[in-house]
Scaffold this motif. Sequence first.
Motif, short mmCIF file in Angstrom:
data_model
loop_
_atom_site.label_atom_id
_atom_site.label_comp_id
_atom_site.label_asym_id
_atom_site.label_seq_id
_atom_site.Cartn_x
_atom_site.Cartn_y
_atom_site.Cartn_z
N PHE A 74 0.84 -1.21 0.00
CA PHE A 74 0.00 0.00 0.00
C PHE A 74 0.87 1.25 0.00
CE2 PHE A 74 0.32 0.96 4.59
CZ PHE A 74 0.73 -0.29 5.09
N ASP A 80 -4.88 6.28 7.18
CA ASP A 80 -4.93 5.29 6.10
C ASP A 80 -3.96 4.13 6.36
OD1 ASP A 80 -5.83 4.53 3.34
OD2 ASP A 80 -3.66 4.63 3.00
N GLN A 117 -4.83 0.23 6.31
CA GLN A 117 -4.16 -0.66 5.35
C GLN A 117 -3.36 -1.75 6.07
OE1 GLN A 117 -4.84 -0.53 2.31
NE2 GLN A 117 -5.64 1.54 2.02
N TRP A 118 -2.74 -1.35 7.16
CA TRP A 118 -1.93 -2.30 7.94
C TRP A 118 -2.81 -3.43 8.45
CZ3 TRP A 118 3.13 -2.67 7.92
CH2 TRP A 118 3.79 -3.39 8.93
N ASN A 173 -5.53 -4.41 7.04
CA ASN A 173 -5.89 -5.22 5.86
C ASN A 173 -4.79 -6.21 5.51
OD1 ASN A 173 -8.34 -4.01 5.60
ND2 ASN A 173 -7.65 -2.51 4.06
#
Length: 277
Positions: A163, A244, A248-249, A251
Amino acid sequence: MSSQGSYQISTIASNIDKEINRLKAQVDLFWDKEFKRYVEFGLEDGMKIAELGSGPGFVTENLLKTLPNIHITALEIDSILVEYAAQYLKENQFDRYEIVQGSIMTTGFPDNSFDFAITRLVLEHLPDPVGAVREICRIIKPGGKAIFVDNDFEMHIMTFPSFGSLRELYEAYCQSRSQEGGNPKIGRELPLILKRGGLSNIDFEVISAHSEVVGDEKFFKSEGIGIPSKLVRDGFLPSKVLADISVQWRNVVKSEDHAILRQLYMAVGEKMSVGEV
Ligand SMILES: C[S@@+](CC[C@H](N)C(=O)[O-])C[C@H]1O[C@@H](n2cnc3c(N)ncnc32)[C@H](O)[C@@H]1O
């Protein structure tokens, strides 16, 4: 630009205790591989070792545990960390070491005093890394070796799935550290810096930690939110980017085939005898 360099435990992150824990986790993340390289690069039991920028003493601890006949002189500039390390190593009942408060730039140690020197995650924070290597070259014995371990934030943590906001974090980190006189992308420059500092027979290695090998937990502990939060507070990183990254981490970790990878850059050099130079 600060002449003090870009690492002060009291200001680099939002909380000193958490930053000390992060340093510990950063030692744990790489230790097995790192120690093997130290040995390959010439570290032996019985040696007289200088550890420069020794921080809270976690590398000192591991070396003392692993090599029962070494003696370590640990040099650290920050009084908070000198005190922490003194207490920590005393609680663990180690001997065979001393902790000295002072700067790597002018250690005050006599010429030709040590068999081996270790400088871990320090050069990247110094405005004059070549000057530091020169000083270390002065204090090791002819035939002695000095190892330097640093980051290169061009290639820091990588994930699968990847990401983009992680790169924004590292660019913000690089801007902040560079303004303070550090060089967070020093990893690739280490061999030349060692040569310019007077060392010879240079070798260079990149070691890596992978989540599939060491587990996720060590990565979580060695990253943390302390430095990113400080970057937001200091205006280097927009808070929405940090938000974000958190999403994302999560995810990444939820993904069944996720991977987390990080590198450290190591260089070693030898001090030649006068006749050999
Ligand atoms: C990122 S920490 C690394 C600590 C330890 N070497 C480790 O690997 O866990 C950087 C350390 O270098 C120290 N340091 C920074 N500038 C220094 C200098 N000029 N002389 C000695 N130590 C210094 C800092 O106070 C801090 O303890």
